[in-house]
Design a protein around this motif. Structure first.
Motif, PDB file in Angstrom:
ATOM      1  N   GLY A   9      25.366 -87.605  28.052  1.00  0.00           N
ATOM      2  CA  GLY A   9      25.151 -88.764  28.905  1.00  0.00           C
ATOM      3  C   GLY A   9      23.747 -89.309  28.757  1.00  0.00           C
ATOM      4  O   GLY A   9      22.900 -88.739  28.064  1.00  0.00           O
ATOM      5  N   ARG A  38      35.971 -90.433  35.221  1.00  0.00           N
ATOM      6  CA  ARG A  38      34.668 -90.906  35.662  1.00  0.00           C
ATOM      7  C   ARG A  38      34.734 -91.278  37.122  1.00  0.00           C
ATOM      8  O   ARG A  38      35.791 -91.633  37.649  1.00  0.00           O
ATOM      9  CB  ARG A  38      34.199 -92.083  34.814  1.00  0.00           C
ATOM     10  CG  ARG A  38      35.022 -93.345  34.938  1.00  0.00           C
ATOM     11  CD  ARG A  38      34.551 -94.391  33.921  1.00  0.00           C
ATOM     12  NE  ARG A  38      35.291 -95.642  34.028  1.00  0.00           N
ATOM     13  CZ  ARG A  38      35.161 -96.651  33.175  1.00  0.00           C
ATOM     14  NH1 ARG A  38      34.316 -96.557  32.148  1.00  0.00           N
ATOM     15  NH2 ARG A  38      35.867 -97.750  33.340  1.00  0.00           N
ATOM     16  N   ALA A  40      32.311 -93.443  39.940  1.00  0.00           N
ATOM     17  CA  ALA A  40      31.157 -94.227  40.362  1.00  0.00           C
ATOM     18  C   ALA A  40      30.939 -93.987  41.858  1.00  0.00           C
ATOM     19  O   ALA A  40      31.882 -93.612  42.569  1.00  0.00           O
ATOM     20  CB  ALA A  40      31.399 -95.697  40.068  1.00  0.00           C
ATOM     21  N   THR A  89      29.232 -97.556  34.118  1.00  0.00           N
ATOM     22  CA  THR A  89      28.293 -96.647  34.765  1.00  0.00           C
ATOM     23  C   THR A  89      29.022 -95.733  35.750  1.00  0.00           C
ATOM     24  O   THR A  89      29.748 -96.200  36.628  1.00  0.00           O
ATOM     25  CB  THR A  89      27.210 -97.431  35.507  1.00  0.00           C
ATOM     26  OG1 THR A  89      26.435 -98.162  34.541  1.00  0.00           O
ATOM     27  CG2 THR A  89      26.295 -96.504  36.292  1.00  0.00           C
ATOM     28  N   ALA A  90      28.854 -94.430  35.566  1.00  0.00           N
ATOM     29  CA  ALA A  90      29.528 -93.445  36.412  1.00  0.00           C
ATOM     30  C   ALA A  90      29.099 -92.052  35.972  1.00  0.00           C
ATOM     31  O   ALA A  90      28.440 -91.891  34.937  1.00  0.00           O
ATOM     32  CB  ALA A  90      31.044 -93.566  36.292  1.00  0.00           C
ATOM     33  N   VAL A  91      29.491 -91.063  36.764  1.00  0.00           N
ATOM     34  CA  VAL A  91      29.415 -89.679  36.306  1.00  0.00           C
ATOM     35  C   VAL A  91      30.724 -89.402  35.561  1.00  0.00           C
ATOM     36  O   VAL A  91      31.803 -89.656  36.095  1.00  0.00           O
ATOM     37  CB  VAL A  91      29.232 -88.699  37.470  1.00  0.00           C
ATOM     38  CG1 VAL A  91      29.245 -87.263  36.954  1.00  0.00           C
ATOM     39  CG2 VAL A  91      27.943 -88.988  38.215  1.00  0.00           C
ATOM     40  N   TYR A  92      30.604 -88.908  34.357  1.00  0.00           N
ATOM     41  CA  TYR A  92      31.777 -88.617  33.536  1.00  0.00           C
ATOM     42  C   TYR A  92      32.048 -87.112  33.569  1.00  0.00           C
ATOM     43  O   TYR A  92      31.153 -86.302  33.343  1.00  0.00           O
ATOM     44  CB  TYR A  92      31.541 -89.081  32.097  1.00  0.00           C
ATOM     45  CG  TYR A  92      31.688 -90.571  31.954  1.00  0.00           C
ATOM     46  CD1 TYR A  92      30.765 -91.446  32.524  1.00  0.00           C
ATOM     47  CD2 TYR A  92      32.773 -91.119  31.265  1.00  0.00           C
ATOM     48  CE1 TYR A  92      30.925 -92.822  32.417  1.00  0.00           C
ATOM     49  CE2 TYR A  92      32.924 -92.497  31.137  1.00  0.00           C
ATOM     50  CZ  TYR A  92      31.997 -93.335  31.723  1.00  0.00           C
ATOM     51  OH  TYR A  92      32.156 -94.705  31.609  1.00  0.00           O
ATOM     52  N   TYR A  93      33.306 -86.777  33.841  1.00  0.00           N
ATOM     53  CA  TYR A  93      33.722 -85.390  33.954  1.00  0.00           C
ATOM     54  C   TYR A  93      34.760 -85.056  32.882  1.00  0.00           C
ATOM     55  O   TYR A  93      35.689 -85.838  32.641  1.00  0.00           O
ATOM     56  CB  TYR A  93      34.359 -85.125  35.315  1.00  0.00           C
ATOM     57  CG  TYR A  93      33.428 -85.275  36.476  1.00  0.00           C
ATOM     58  CD1 TYR A  93      33.299 -86.492  37.154  1.00  0.00           C
ATOM     59  CD2 TYR A  93      32.659 -84.187  36.933  1.00  0.00           C
ATOM     60  CE1 TYR A  93      32.449 -86.627  38.238  1.00  0.00           C
ATOM     61  CE2 TYR A  93      31.810 -84.325  38.013  1.00  0.00           C
ATOM     62  CZ  TYR A  93      31.711 -85.547  38.654  1.00  0.00           C
ATOM     63  OH  TYR A  93      30.859 -85.671  39.730  1.00  0.00           O
ATOM     64  N   GLY A 116      29.889 -82.497  35.026  1.00  0.00           N
ATOM     65  CA  GLY A 116      29.667 -83.931  35.010  1.00  0.00           C
ATOM     66  C   GLY A 116      28.389 -84.310  34.277  1.00  0.00           C
ATOM     67  O   GLY A 116      27.426 -83.554  34.251  1.00  0.00           O
ATOM     68  N   THR A 117      28.412 -85.496  33.679  1.00  0.00           N
ATOM     69  CA  THR A 117      27.222 -86.027  33.014  1.00  0.00           C
ATOM     70  C   THR A 117      27.106 -87.509  33.343  1.00  0.00           C
ATOM     71  O   THR A 117      28.098 -88.246  33.319  1.00  0.00           O
ATOM     72  CB  THR A 117      27.282 -85.779  31.484  1.00  0.00           C
ATOM     73  OG1 THR A 117      26.066 -86.217  30.873  1.00  0.00           O
ATOM     74  CG2 THR A 117      28.448 -86.521  30.829  1.00  0.00           C
ATOM     75  N   GLN A 118      25.897 -87.927  33.683  1.00  0.00           N
ATOM     76  CA  GLN A 118      25.668 -89.306  34.133  1.00  0.00           C
ATOM     77  C   GLN A 118      25.569 -90.263  32.949  1.00  0.00           C
ATOM     78  O   GLN A 118      24.836 -89.994  31.995  1.00  0.00           O
ATOM     79  CB  GLN A 118      24.381 -89.390  34.959  1.00  0.00           C
ATOM     80  CG  GLN A 118      24.018 -90.791  35.418  1.00  0.00           C
ATOM     81  CD  GLN A 118      24.938 -91.315  36.501  1.00  0.00           C
ATOM     82  OE1 GLN A 118      25.252 -90.619  37.448  1.00  0.00           O
ATOM     83  NE2 GLN A 118      25.382 -92.572  36.344  1.00  0.00           N
ATOM     84  N   THR A 120      24.670 -94.274  32.498  1.00  0.00           N
ATOM     85  CA  THR A 120      24.171 -95.477  33.156  1.00  0.00           C
ATOM     86  C   THR A 120      23.994 -96.556  32.108  1.00  0.00           C
ATOM     87  O   THR A 120      23.318 -96.343  31.096  1.00  0.00           O
ATOM     88  CB  THR A 120      22.845 -95.211  33.867  1.00  0.00           C
ATOM     89  OG1 THR A 120      23.011 -94.146  34.809  1.00  0.00           O
ATOM     90  CG2 THR A 120      22.375 -96.458  34.608  1.00  0.00           C
TER      91      THR A 120
END
Length: 123
Positions: A9, A38, A40, A89-93, A116-118, A120
């Motif tokens: 991320g 993901r 947001a 844009t979100a945290v991706y899991y 999770g990884t951010q 942006t």
């Protein structure tokens, strides 16, 4: 048990690309599907893409821009994200499990999750 570790991320500009990776360890051979979701802020966790028995599945919002692939030798699933937009844009899991095909897009169908990884995307 299966352990999932995401990486890749970061902060990028609109139109840029990123590649996320999800490395699986433990009883990884017991799972049929690895997926990306993901989330947001203030929104529900949303399906992005999945890799299941050699087939790939995508949310309409990312089709044609994102590509999911699997490196079997490394037990790693990648998500190549191109033409990123601020709405990405979100945290991706990363998630893993054995969902039936009709339930593949439901986050409740997965019982193994990464931290999770951010991602942006700045306009």
């Amino acid at each position: 048990q299966v352990q999932l570790v995401e990486s890749g991320g970061g902060l990028v500009q609109a139109g840029d690309s990123l590649r996320l990776s999800c490395a699986a360890s433990g009883r990884a051979s017991s799972i049929s599907t690895t997926a990306w979701f993901r989330q947001a802020p203030g929104e529900e966790r949303q399906f992005v893409a999945a890799f299941r028995w050699g087939s790939t599945y995508y949310a309409d919002s990312v089709k044609g821009r994102f590509t999911i692939s699997r490196d079997s030798a490394k037990n790693t699933v990648h998500l190549q994200m191109n033409s990123l937009q601020p709405e990405d844009t979100a945290v991706y899991y990363c998630a893993a499990g054995t969902p039936i095909l009709s339930n593949l897009r439901a986050h409740t169908a997965y019982y193994h999750w990464g931290q999770g990884t951010q991602v942006t995307v700045d306009s």
